[in-house]
Scaffold this motif. Structure first.
Motif, PDB file in Angstrom:
ATOM      1  N   HIS A  74       0.701  -1.139   0.225  1.00 28.86           N
ATOM      2  CA  HIS A  74       0.108  -0.130  -0.066  1.00 28.86           C
ATOM      3  C   HIS A  74       0.877   1.371   0.110  1.00 28.86           C
ATOM      4  N   LEU A  75       2.386   1.108   0.231  1.00 33.10           N
ATOM      5  CA  LEU A  75       3.039   2.177  -0.011  1.00 33.10           C
ATOM      6  C   LEU A  75       3.607   2.629  -1.422  1.00 33.10           C
ATOM      7  N   PRO A  76       3.870   3.935  -1.525  1.00 32.43           N
ATOM      8  CA  PRO A  76       4.469   4.476  -2.780  1.00 32.43           C
ATOM      9  C   PRO A  76       5.841   3.777  -3.134  1.00 32.43           C
ATOM     10  N   ALA A  77       6.131   3.807  -4.172  1.00 36.37           N
ATOM     11  CA  ALA A  77       7.424   3.052  -4.887  1.00 36.37           C
ATOM     12  C   ALA A  77       8.592   3.512  -4.165  1.00 36.37           C
ATOM     13  N   HIS A  78       8.612   4.924  -3.924  1.00 32.76           N
ATOM     14  CA  HIS A  78       9.967   5.470  -3.218  1.00 32.76           C
ATOM     15  C   HIS A  78       9.967   4.863  -1.702  1.00 32.76           C
ATOM     16  N   THR A  79       9.072   4.788  -1.109  1.00 31.12           N
ATOM     17  CA  THR A  79       8.875   4.418   0.538  1.00 31.12           C
ATOM     18  C   THR A  79       9.189   2.935   0.464  1.00 31.12           C
ATOM     19  N   ARG A  80       8.619   2.303  -0.470  1.00 32.95           N
ATOM     20  CA  ARG A  80       8.991   0.791  -0.427  1.00 32.95           C
ATOM     21  C   ARG A  80      10.453   0.502  -0.738  1.00 32.95           C
ATOM     22  N   GLU A  81      10.839   1.313  -1.716  1.00 32.70           N
ATOM     23  CA  GLU A  81      12.510   1.101  -1.988  1.00 32.70           C
ATOM     24  C   GLU A  81      13.239   1.230  -0.783  1.00 32.70           C
ATOM     25  N   GLN A  82      13.120   2.282  -0.203  1.00 32.97           N
ATOM     26  CA  GLN A  82      13.830   2.713   1.087  1.00 32.97           C
ATOM     27  C   GLN A  82      13.538   1.516   2.396  1.00 32.97           C
ATOM     28  N   LEU A  83      12.423   0.834   2.426  1.00 34.16           N
ATOM     29  CA  LEU A  83      12.191  -0.062   3.351  1.00 34.16           C
ATOM     30  C   LEU A  83      13.009  -1.191   2.728  1.00 34.16           C
ATOM     31  N   ASN A  84      12.990  -1.513   1.552  1.00 36.05           N
ATOM     32  CA  ASN A  84      13.700  -2.652   1.105  1.00 36.05           C
ATOM     33  C   ASN A  84      15.090  -2.534   1.179  1.00 36.05           C
ATOM     34  N   ASN A  85      15.394  -1.272   1.307  1.00 35.99           N
ATOM     35  CA  ASN A  85      16.885  -0.967   1.486  1.00 35.99           C
ATOM     36  C   ASN A  85      17.429  -1.547   2.735  1.00 35.99           C
ATOM     37  N   CYS A  86      16.380  -1.113   3.846  1.00 36.86           N
ATOM     38  CA  CYS A  86      16.636  -1.573   5.219  1.00 36.86           C
ATOM     39  C   CYS A  86      16.573  -3.230   5.434  1.00 36.86           C
ATOM     40  N   ILE A  87      15.790  -3.772   4.672  1.00 39.30           N
ATOM     41  CA  ILE A  87      15.755  -5.199   4.670  1.00 39.30           C
ATOM     42  C   ILE A  87      17.036  -5.709   4.097  1.00 39.30           C
ATOM     43  N   ILE A  88      17.585  -5.175   3.070  1.00 39.36           N
ATOM     44  CA  ILE A  88      18.979  -5.578   2.587  1.00 39.36           C
ATOM     45  C   ILE A  88      20.041  -5.512   3.578  1.00 39.36           C
ATOM     46  N   GLN A  89      20.030  -4.309   4.354  1.00 41.88           N
ATOM     47  CA  GLN A  89      21.136  -3.977   5.173  1.00 41.88           C
ATOM     48  C   GLN A  89      20.810  -5.187   6.551  1.00 41.88           C
ATOM     49  N   ARG A  90      19.613  -5.368   6.782  1.00 42.32           N
ATOM     50  CA  ARG A  90      19.350  -6.431   7.891  1.00 42.32           C
ATOM     51  C   ARG A  90      20.024  -7.731   7.523  1.00 42.32           C
ATOM     52  N   ILE A 142      19.694   5.864   5.914  1.00 47.49           N
ATOM     53  CA  ILE A 142      18.228   5.431   5.391  1.00 47.49           C
ATOM     54  C   ILE A 142      17.303   6.128   6.116  1.00 47.49           C
ATOM     55  N   ILE A 143      17.081   5.980   7.523  1.00 47.15           N
ATOM     56  CA  ILE A 143      16.108   6.564   8.291  1.00 47.15           C
ATOM     57  C   ILE A 143      16.173   8.086   8.298  1.00 47.15           C
ATOM     58  N   LEU A 144      17.499   8.783   8.578  1.00 47.70           N
ATOM     59  CA  LEU A 144      17.350  10.164   8.630  1.00 47.70           C
ATOM     60  C   LEU A 144      17.349  10.996   7.362  1.00 47.70           C
ATOM     61  N   THR A 145      17.698  10.454   6.449  1.00 51.16           N
ATOM     62  CA  THR A 145      17.678  11.187   5.042  1.00 51.16           C
ATOM     63  C   THR A 145      16.468  10.942   4.132  1.00 51.16           C
ATOM     64  N   GLU A 146      15.948   9.461   4.420  1.00 49.37           N
ATOM     65  CA  GLU A 146      14.984   9.032   3.464  1.00 49.37           C
ATOM     66  C   GLU A 146      13.536   9.185   4.454  1.00 49.37           C
ATOM     67  N   LEU A 147      13.590   8.201   5.168  1.00 55.11           N
ATOM     68  CA  LEU A 147      12.286   7.867   5.984  1.00 55.11           C
ATOM     69  C   LEU A 147      11.784   9.177   6.722  1.00 55.11           C
ATOM     70  N   GLN A 148      12.712   9.723   7.576  1.00 55.67           N
ATOM     71  CA  GLN A 148      12.221  10.949   8.060  1.00 55.67           C
ATOM     72  C   GLN A 148      11.332  12.011   7.462  1.00 55.67           C
ATOM     73  N   SER A 149      11.783  12.153   6.390  1.00 56.45           N
ATOM     74  CA  SER A 149      11.340  13.113   5.415  1.00 56.45           C
ATOM     75  C   SER A 149      10.243  12.777   4.500  1.00 56.45           C
ATOM     76  N   ASP A 150       9.897  11.352   4.739  1.00 57.13           N
ATOM     77  CA  ASP A 150       8.820  10.872   3.886  1.00 57.13           C
ATOM     78  C   ASP A 150       7.497  10.857   4.330  1.00 57.13           C
ATOM     79  N   SER A 151       6.743  11.852   3.820  1.00 55.73           N
ATOM     80  CA  SER A 151       5.338  12.070   4.158  1.00 55.73           C
ATOM     81  C   SER A 151       4.522  10.852   4.108  1.00 55.73           C
ATOM     82  N   ASN A 152       4.611  10.124   3.196  1.00 58.55           N
ATOM     83  CA  ASN A 152       3.935   8.763   3.256  1.00 58.55           C
ATOM     84  C   ASN A 152       4.119   7.855   4.327  1.00 58.55           C
TER      85      ASN A 152
END
Length: 206
Positions: A74-90, A142-152
């Motif tokens: 249900h999330l926009p593509a950019h938000t999904r991309e950043q969360l997928n980046n988090c999954i990759i780092q995990r 990722i958290i501070l430069t992408e997710l923090q400013s992601d309104s979605n």
């Protein structure tokens, strides 16, 4: 054999995504299950080792928070991309932890199953620390430069984003402690080398 002919329908994309976010790995290799390590001799502990230990606990929090995200469809593509980046780092960190402990056990000729109490082995391991700190820095970025400013993401997870940002701040603080200690060690070693060189020159000039 029978499973190949059972004619099961492909799993919906939503269910596959949910399973991806809830990967169950071997518990004895997961940081999530890590408890307080047993006390070790002073020579096996250091300030940098303490920073690595703290970062491991912060990594545990990160994996817990990431597990709360759930379905990403249900999330926009950019938000999904950043969360997928988090999954990759995990995934990268899980592999790093597993391989590092196995490497140290081989070096020390330890033949046993990896247990929670064995995590002390990587607290003061230089090879592990350097890569681990780099990966944790990526998570923080990722958290501070992408997710923090992601309104979605903020709208979808108004409470979780607060926890993520607070965690990223803690990660940065611990990374700074780690780097400061390393810088101090380098300066101390350089000073020691200079003193040795001066003493050598003084002795040869007599």
């Amino acid at each position: 054999m029978g499973g190949a002919c059972s004619g099961k329908k492909p799993q919906p994309k939503q269910k596959q995504q949910q399973q991806e976010l809830n990967i169950v790995e071997q518990p004895y290799l997961q940081v999530q299950s890590m408890s307080q390590p047993q006390s070790r001799p002073p020579e096996q502990r250091s300030e940098s080792g303490q920073s690595v230990k703290e970062l491991l606990y912060q990594y545990k929090k990160f994996t817990d928070f990431l597990g709360l995200v759930g379905n990403l469809d249900h999330l926009p593509a950019h938000t999904r991309e950043q969360l997928n980046n988090c999954i990759i780092q995990r995934s990268n960190i899980n592999i790093l932890i597993q391989n590092s402990i196995k490497r140290i056990m081989r070096e020390q000729k330890i033949i046993k199953r990896v247990e929670e109490s064995d995590y002390y082995l990587i607290h003061n391991d230089e090879k592990f620390a350097i890569t681990f700190v780099q990966l944790m820095q990526r998570i923080s970025n990722i958290i501070l430069t992408e997710l923090q400013s992601d309104s979605n993401f903020q709208e979808a997870f108004p409470m979780l984003i607060v926890s993520f940002v607070d965690l990223a701040t803690q990660i940065n603080k611990e990374i700074e402690n780690f780097q400061n200690f390393k810088t101090h060690l380098i300066k101390k070693q350089n000073t020691k080398n200079q003193i040795s060189q001066d003493n050598y020159q003084a002795s040869t000039n007599k």
